[in-house]
Design an enzyme around this catalytic site. Structure first.
Site, PDB file in Angstrom:
ATOM      1  N   CYS A   1       3.744  -0.518  24.825  1.00 41.85           N
ATOM      2  CA  CYS A   1       2.476   0.211  24.826  1.00 41.85           C
ATOM      3  C   CYS A   1       1.607  -0.156  26.028  1.00 41.85           C
ATOM      4  CB  CYS A   1       1.720  -0.060  23.531  1.00 41.85           C
ATOM      5  SG  CYS A   1       2.744   0.197  22.089  1.00 41.85           S
TER       6      CYS A   1
ATOM      7  N   HIS B   1      -5.351   1.803  24.306  1.00 42.14           N
ATOM      8  CA  HIS B   1      -4.084   2.274  23.727  1.00 42.14           C
ATOM      9  C   HIS B   1      -4.367   2.798  22.324  1.00 42.14           C
ATOM     10  CE1 HIS B   1      -0.239   2.514  21.958  1.00 42.14           C
ATOM     11  NE2 HIS B   1      -0.267   1.344  21.352  1.00 42.14           N
TER      12      HIS B   1
ATOM     13  N   ASN C   1       0.549   7.289  17.357  1.00 37.54           N
ATOM     14  CA  ASN C   1       0.723   6.202  18.337  1.00 37.54           C
ATOM     15  C   ASN C   1       1.964   6.518  19.162  1.00 37.54           C
ATOM     16  OD1 ASN C   1       1.612   3.842  19.606  1.00 37.54           O
ATOM     17  ND2 ASN C   1       0.767   2.503  18.040  1.00 37.54           N
TER      18      ASN C   1
HETATM   19  C1  LIG Z   1       0.221  -1.165   9.552  1.00 30.29           C
HETATM   20  C2  LIG Z   1      -1.139  -1.353   8.891  1.00 30.29           C
HETATM   21  C3  LIG Z   1      -1.882  -0.024   8.857  1.00 30.29           C
HETATM   22  C4  LIG Z   1      -0.907  -1.801   7.452  1.00 30.29           C
HETATM   23  O1  LIG Z   1      -2.145  -2.057   6.848  1.00 30.29           O
HETATM   24  P1  LIG Z   1      -2.373  -3.426   6.088  1.00 30.29           P
HETATM   25  O2  LIG Z   1      -3.708  -3.379   5.510  1.00 30.29           O
HETATM   26  O3  LIG Z   1      -2.058  -4.545   7.034  1.00 30.29           O
HETATM   27  O4  LIG Z   1      -1.266  -3.304   4.976  1.00 30.29           O
HETATM   28  P2  LIG Z   1      -0.620  -4.455   4.112  1.00 30.29           P
HETATM   29  O5  LIG Z   1       0.819  -4.517   4.489  1.00 30.29           O
HETATM   30  O6  LIG Z   1      -1.414  -5.726   4.157  1.00 30.29           O
HETATM   31  O7  LIG Z   1      -0.767  -3.856   2.679  1.00 30.29           O
HETATM   32  C5  LIG Z   1      -2.057  -3.689   2.086  1.00 30.29           C
HETATM   33  C6  LIG Z   1      -1.902  -2.829   0.853  1.00 30.29           C
HETATM   34  O8  LIG Z   1      -1.522  -1.502   1.249  1.00 30.29           O
HETATM   35  C7  LIG Z   1      -0.297  -1.150   0.626  1.00 30.29           C
HETATM   36  N1  LIG Z   1       0.481  -0.370   1.589  1.00 30.29           N
HETATM   37  C8  LIG Z   1       1.263  -0.830   2.594  1.00 30.29           C
HETATM   38  N2  LIG Z   1       1.802   0.200   3.250  1.00 30.29           N
HETATM   39  C9  LIG Z   1       1.344   1.312   2.660  1.00 30.29           C
HETATM   40  C10 LIG Z   1       1.548   2.678   2.885  1.00 30.29           C
HETATM   41  N3  LIG Z   1       2.306   3.128   3.877  1.00 30.29           N
HETATM   42  N4  LIG Z   1       0.902   3.546   2.086  1.00 30.29           N
HETATM   43  C11 LIG Z   1       0.112   3.148   1.077  1.00 30.29           C
HETATM   44  N5  LIG Z   1      -0.114   1.855   0.812  1.00 30.29           N
HETATM   45  C12 LIG Z   1       0.503   0.958   1.584  1.00 30.29           C
HETATM   46  C13 LIG Z   1       0.380  -2.458   0.277  1.00 30.29           C
HETATM   47  O9  LIG Z   1       1.254  -2.309  -0.796  1.00 30.29           O
HETATM   48  C14 LIG Z   1      -0.805  -3.318  -0.077  1.00 30.29           C
HETATM   49  O10 LIG Z   1      -1.210  -3.005  -1.394  1.00 30.29           O
HETATM   50  P3  LIG Z   1      -1.816  -4.142  -2.378  1.00 30.29           P
HETATM   51  O11 LIG Z   1      -3.096  -4.601  -1.715  1.00 30.29           O
HETATM   52  O12 LIG Z   1      -2.037  -3.409  -3.640  1.00 30.29           O
HETATM   53  O13 LIG Z   1      -0.765  -5.207  -2.409  1.00 30.29           O
HETATM   54  C15 LIG Z   1      -1.984  -2.414   9.621  1.00 30.29           C
HETATM   55  O14 LIG Z   1      -1.407  -3.690   9.485  1.00 30.29           O
HETATM   56  C16 LIG Z   1      -2.129  -2.107  11.063  1.00 30.29           C
HETATM   57  O15 LIG Z   1      -2.819  -1.179  11.406  1.00 30.29           O
HETATM   58  N6  LIG Z   1      -1.503  -2.913  11.959  1.00 30.29           N
HETATM   59  C17 LIG Z   1      -1.502  -2.702  13.386  1.00 30.29           C
HETATM   60  C18 LIG Z   1      -0.365  -1.796  13.697  1.00 30.29           C
HETATM   61  C19 LIG Z   1      -0.413  -1.280  15.092  1.00 30.29           C
HETATM   62  O16 LIG Z   1      -1.440  -0.994  15.635  1.00 30.29           O
HETATM   63  N7  LIG Z   1       0.768  -1.124  15.661  1.00 30.29           N
HETATM   64  C20 LIG Z   1       0.923  -0.596  16.942  1.00 30.29           C
HETATM   65  C21 LIG Z   1       0.798  -1.644  17.965  1.00 30.29           C
HETATM   66  S1  LIG Z   1       1.227  -1.003  19.482  1.00 30.29           S
END
Ligand SMILES: CC(C)(COP(=O)(O)OP(=O)(O)OC[C@H]1O[C@@H](n2cnc3c(N)ncnc32)[C@H](O)[C@@H]1OP(=O)(O)O)[C@@H](O)C(=O)NCCC(=O)NCCS
Length: 360
Positions: A130, A285, A316
């Site tokens: 990225c 980004h 993304n």
């Molecule tokens: C990926 C991302 C959106 C996930 O969000 P998060 O809050 O970290 O998610 P978690 O894995 O901690 O899960 C939190 C909750 O959401 C739920 N969850 C996870 N994925 C899910 C999905 N796709 N849909 C619905 N719920 C989801 C989990 O089960 C968890 O539920 P709980 O609280 O009841 O246990 C977040 O981590 C993020 O934005 N990361 C950066 C990614 C990024 O920018 N990547 C590109 C870099 S170039």
């Protein structure tokens, strides 16, 4: 002095470049197919509301099966060249930033150069995920000023749908396809500020392919020759599809981006000799809208600075996200031509690069 001149005493000529380099044109290409959050929710257990709230993404574009990254890059290059007012045969170099060219060799750039008519141009790919586009802009600027090129085409292009596991609840909703291109060339005044860049290889596993290609090929070969099913689990995946796709430790990436990238962006502002109030746009980004919002807060950007939010409808697109977002802001009149934009790319590697640029 008589006799032969000893080796190594000749005066070496150094190449002489332009005093300044700048961005002369920019173009973007978004594939036709719109993939809505509702469609994503037919693959994974999720909801439109969750995806919007966690990422800011409403829909994304995915390329067709036949469309290659060279096809998309060529589409983005055409408007960039047109805006720059040059033709492809004037390009000295073509740099393609991508992590989704599906051949280890040859690179995509020579194919692109030939496709668009940049005959005989130097052409090579760079892999900085990225952050690839901002790395490319930095290289191109140095090449123009160092004299190894006059006009350089930098393309950020990705077909992330090829390496996304549609069953993966942690990443299926985030990645998308597209291409963005910029023409860098000589200018009368500074057009590209110093690049602040770096990497943290200790966190390489935060976003990576699950299983290296050579291991996948070896396992498939073994399966084909022995008839025994390959042990994908031992290799780190549940099956061949998962093995060849990306895994992402969402929270690790989120925390790193939020805490470590704002200081990098701040350094790029200072290195350019300006302050945040001089900026006409902030183009981070398009990783995730929440990361963008956190960076705005940490940078204490003036409330009226236009901020790129192209992720909402583009998803993304890794290396393509910054030029695509910039192209949209210019096209929609959100920022003026000639305005100053702070751009910062960050992602797999982990790698990052930021610079202030004067928009074409
Ligand atoms: C990926 C991302 C959106 C996930 O969000 P998060 O809050 O970290 O998610 P978690 O894995 O901690 O899960 C939190 C909750 O959401 C739920 N969850 C996870 N994925 C899910 C999905 N796709 N849909 C619905 N719920 C989801 C989990 O089960 C968890 O539920 P709980 O609280 O009841 O246990 C977040 O981590 C993020 O934005 N990361 C950066 C990614 C990024 O920018 N990547 C590109 C870099 S170039």
């Amino acid at each position: 002095m008589s006799g032969p001149v000893p080796k190594g005493t000749g005066m070496l000529q150094s190449s002489v470049g332009a005093r300044y380099a700048g961005m002369l044109g920019i173009g973007g290409y978004r594939p036709e197919r719109v993939v809505t959050n509702d469609e994503v929710c037919t693959w994974i257990d999720s909801s439109d509301t969750w995806i919007r709230e966690r990422t800011g993404i409403i829909s994304r574009r995915w390329a067709s099966e036949e469309q290659t990254i060279v096809d998309m890059a060529a589409e983005a290059a055409a408007p960039a060249l047109e805006m720059a007012g040059i033709t492809a045969d004037q390009l000295s170099a073509v740099i393609v930033a991508t992590v989704t060219h599906t051949m280890q060799t040859p690179a995509a750039a020579p194919m692109l150069a030939t496709r668009i008519g940049a005959k005989d141009a130097a052409a090579f790919d760079i892999s900085a995920a990225c952050a690839g586009y901002c790395h490319g802009v930095s290289l191109a600027s140095d090449m123009v000023r160092g004299g190894s090129a006059e006009y350089v085409l930098v393309v950020g292009v990705e077909k992330l749908s090829d390496i996304t596991d549609k069953r993966d609840r942690g990443s299926a909703f985030i990645f998308a396809d597209g291409a963005g291109a910029a023409v860098i060339g000589p200018t009368d005044t500074p057009g590209i500020g110093p690049t602040v860049w770096g990497s943290d290889g200790e966190k390489w596993e935060a976003i990576s392919q699950r299983v290296p290609w050579d291991r996948i090929v070896a396992l498939q070969l073994q399966e084909a020759t022995t008839g025994e099913p390959a042990d994908w689990v031992a290799a780190g995946a549940m099956d061949a599809t998962e093995a060849s796709t990306l895994k992402m430790a969402g929270q690790t990436v989120f925390r790193w981006a939020v805490w470590s990238m704002a200081p990098v962006a701040q350094q790029a502002i200072e290195a350019a000799g300006i302050t945040a109030s001089d900026l006409d746009a902030f183009v981070p980004h398009q990783a995730n809208m929440r990361i963008t919002d956190a960076m705005i807060k940490q940078l204490k950007l003036p409330a009226d600075i236009p901020v790129a939010r192209d992720i909402a409808e583009t998803g993304n697109t890794s290396a393509a996200s910054i030029p695509l977002a910039t192209e949209r802001m210019l096209r929609e009149g959100e920022v003026p031509h000639g305005g100053l934009a702070l751009q910062i790319g960050f992602g797999a590697g982990l790698a990052y690069a930021a610079q202030v640029v004067r928009l074409p």
